[in-house]
Design a protein around this motif. Structure first.
Motif, PDB file in Angstrom:
ATOM      1  N   TRP A 158      -4.238   6.278   4.499  1.00 14.16           N
ATOM      2  CA  TRP A 158      -3.781   6.804   5.787  1.00 14.16           C
ATOM      3  C   TRP A 158      -2.288   6.550   5.977  1.00 14.16           C
ATOM      4  O   TRP A 158      -1.546   7.411   6.454  1.00 14.16           O
ATOM      5  CB  TRP A 158      -4.559   6.180   6.942  1.00 14.16           C
ATOM      6  N   THR A 159      -1.837   5.365   5.564  1.00 15.82           N
ATOM      7  CA  THR A 159      -0.416   5.044   5.706  1.00 15.82           C
ATOM      8  C   THR A 159       0.437   5.933   4.817  1.00 15.82           C
ATOM      9  O   THR A 159       1.491   6.421   5.228  1.00 15.82           O
ATOM     10  CB  THR A 159      -0.170   3.562   5.367  1.00 15.82           C
ATOM     11  N   ALA A 190      -6.905   2.242   4.741  1.00 12.51           N
ATOM     12  CA  ALA A 190      -5.634   1.970   5.420  1.00 12.51           C
ATOM     13  C   ALA A 190      -4.454   2.364   4.550  1.00 12.51           C
ATOM     14  O   ALA A 190      -3.453   2.904   5.038  1.00 12.51           O
ATOM     15  CB  ALA A 190      -5.547   0.485   5.793  1.00 12.51           C
ATOM     16  N   ASP A 239       8.284  -2.866   6.885  1.00  9.02           N
ATOM     17  CA  ASP A 239       7.807  -1.831   7.807  1.00  9.02           C
ATOM     18  C   ASP A 239       7.578  -0.529   7.058  1.00  9.02           C
ATOM     19  O   ASP A 239       8.394  -0.126   6.232  1.00  9.02           O
ATOM     20  CB  ASP A 239       8.845  -1.639   8.926  1.00  9.02           C
ATOM     21  N   SER A 240       6.470   0.157   7.350  1.00 10.74           N
ATOM     22  CA  SER A 240       6.129   1.376   6.620  1.00 10.74           C
ATOM     23  C   SER A 240       7.123   2.506   6.860  1.00 10.74           C
ATOM     24  O   SER A 240       7.411   3.295   5.950  1.00 10.74           O
ATOM     25  CB  SER A 240       4.715   1.843   6.986  1.00 10.74           C
ATOM     26  N   THR A 241       7.665   2.605   8.066  1.00  9.89           N
ATOM     27  CA  THR A 241       8.663   3.640   8.349  1.00  9.89           C
ATOM     28  C   THR A 241       9.922   3.397   7.524  1.00  9.89           C
ATOM     29  O   THR A 241      10.489   4.323   6.936  1.00  9.89           O
ATOM     30  CB  THR A 241       9.004   3.677   9.844  1.00  9.89           C
ATOM     31  N   ARG A 294      -6.119  10.229  12.696  1.00  8.82           N
ATOM     32  CA  ARG A 294      -6.857   9.548  11.618  1.00  8.82           C
ATOM     33  C   ARG A 294      -8.343   9.920  11.649  1.00  8.82           C
ATOM     34  O   ARG A 294      -9.233   9.076  11.609  1.00  8.82           O
ATOM     35  CB  ARG A 294      -6.670   8.033  11.677  1.00  8.82           C
ATOM     36  N   ALA A 308       0.474   9.481   6.338  1.00  7.24           N
ATOM     37  CA  ALA A 308       1.256   9.577   7.568  1.00  7.24           C
ATOM     38  C   ALA A 308       2.748   9.664   7.300  1.00  7.24           C
ATOM     39  O   ALA A 308       3.502  10.206   8.120  1.00  7.24           O
ATOM     40  CB  ALA A 308       0.959   8.373   8.465  1.00  7.24           C
ATOM     41  N   ALA A 309       3.188   9.164   6.155  1.00  7.52           N
ATOM     42  CA  ALA A 309       4.616   9.206   5.820  1.00  7.52           C
ATOM     43  C   ALA A 309       5.077  10.599   5.419  1.00  7.52           C
ATOM     44  O   ALA A 309       6.278  10.872   5.393  1.00  7.52           O
ATOM     45  CB  ALA A 309       4.912   8.214   4.693  1.00  7.52           C
ATOM     46  N   ILE A 363       3.028   0.464  -0.599  1.00  6.50           N
ATOM     47  CA  ILE A 363       1.780   0.672   0.142  1.00  6.50           C
ATOM     48  C   ILE A 363       0.686  -0.257  -0.381  1.00  6.50           C
ATOM     49  O   ILE A 363      -0.012  -0.933   0.385  1.00  6.50           O
ATOM     50  CB  ILE A 363       1.322   2.141   0.019  1.00  6.50           C
ATOM     51  N   HIS A 373       1.138  -3.933   0.523  1.00  3.94           N
ATOM     52  CA  HIS A 373       0.954  -4.294   1.930  1.00  3.94           C
ATOM     53  C   HIS A 373      -0.430  -3.953   2.482  1.00  3.94           C
ATOM     54  O   HIS A 373      -0.767  -4.420   3.586  1.00  3.94           O
ATOM     55  CB  HIS A 373       2.031  -3.619   2.779  1.00  3.94           C
ATOM     56  N   HIS A 374      -1.231  -3.182   1.750  1.00  6.81           N
ATOM     57  CA  HIS A 374      -2.527  -2.774   2.291  1.00  6.81           C
ATOM     58  C   HIS A 374      -3.724  -3.113   1.401  1.00  6.81           C
ATOM     59  O   HIS A 374      -4.865  -2.987   1.853  1.00  6.81           O
ATOM     60  CB  HIS A 374      -2.524  -1.273   2.597  1.00  6.81           C
TER      61      HIS A 374
END
Length: 296
Positions: free
Chosen positions: A246-247, A243, A207-209, A38, A250-251, A233, A236-237
């Motif tokens: 970045w989330t 944030a 959960d993001s995953t 990050r 990252a996916a 996203i 939840h953010h």
């Protein structure tokens, strides 16, 4: 009223450009270490076709106060830039409009061998429109659909564009909705079909995953496997722009597009991110609503 709408939409456009350019940094595997840690890469971050086409939407709204589809098609084609990494289907449409003068309606219907395009291109560019008409939710739906079908006529693509525009409108409202209530509000006004069903599915994921796995992250560059994840996203953010991006990044998947959608919905990018991002083009942002033709 138009000045207020334009200001909201410009904020969304800037957020979209920052998200797009941020996400584009990680399309190259050489930068994946920075993604894992990050670490913000030095600028300039260069945006892609997501922003280029969103600029046309903003410019047409500034000129007409609505989506004039012929003007939008011309702007898309006139501003087509091969180096912005357009998808092959949209690239073909815009080149044929620009160089052959073919009608956009016919080209859009012929996409994907006549099956019409269900891609995420209409969704990635539409957030500023939602912010523009945030004070008129019914208008958001109509204008978003009108903007989509210039290139993407499949019902899933139209539904994706409507959902993103609604999300941007809801986020621009005062106070904005958050969490499950946000997803419910978007789904309630999204056209029925797989996209709406998947948005409703998203409300059950924490959960993001799991969200990336179950909703998709744009690997197929379709509205169906891009938009629901982006809305998850935001739910939840929000309002944390960094944030959220970045989330999304990252996916993996179609990172510049997911980050562009998220950025356009959230709008308020951190100043340090704005400073790294390539500026918006003058042709999109210098025309005042005061110059709008009087007969529109």
């Amino acid at each position: 009223m138009d000045a207020e709408r334009q200001a909201r939409a410009l904020g969304s456009l800037r957020g979209l450009a920052v998200g797009d350019a941020f996400g584009a940094c990680f399309d190259d595997a050489i930068n994946h270490g920075a993604l894992r840690s990050r670490t913000l890469l030095p600028g300039p971050w260069l945006w892609t076709d997501d922003t280029q086409m969103a600029c046309s939407i903003f410019a047409v709204l500034s000129a007409h106060g609505r989506i004039d589809q012929d003007s939008l098609a011309r702007s898309f084609a006139d501003r087509y830039d091969i180096y912005r990494r357009y998808g092959p289907g949209t690239s073909r449409i815009l080149r044929l409009i620009r160089h052959k003068g073919y009608p956009w309606r016919e080209l859009a219907r012929q996409a994907r061998d006549g099956r019409e395009s269900w891609g995420n291109g209409a969704s990635m560019r539409v957030a500023p429109l939602g912010a523009w008409f945030a004070d008129d939710p019914d208008r958001v739906i109509d204008e978003a659909a009108a903007s989509a079908v210039v290139t993407h006529t499949h019902p899933d693509a139209v539904a994706g564009a409507v959902a993103v525009a609604l999300a941007a409108a809801i986020t621009a409202a005062d106070p904005p909705m958050r969490g499950i209530h946000f997803l419910d509000a978007v789904a309630a006004h999204t056209p029925s079909g797989p996209v709406r069903d998947k948005i409703r599915q998203a409300r059950l994921i924490t959960d993001s995953t799991a969200a990336a796995t179950e909703l998709g992250v744009g690997h197929h560059t379709s509205a169906l496997d891009t938009v629901p994840f982006c809305l998850w996203i935001v739910a939840h953010h929000a309002p944390d722009f960094a944030a959220a991006c970045w989330t999304a990044a990252a996916a993996g998947g179609d990172i510049d597009t997911t980050c562009a959608i998220v950025g356009g919905i959230l709008a308020a990018a951190p100043p340090t991110w704005l400073a790294r991002c390539e500026p918006l083009p003058d042709w999109a942002t210098t025309r005042s609503v005061a110059t709008r033709p009087s007969n529109d």
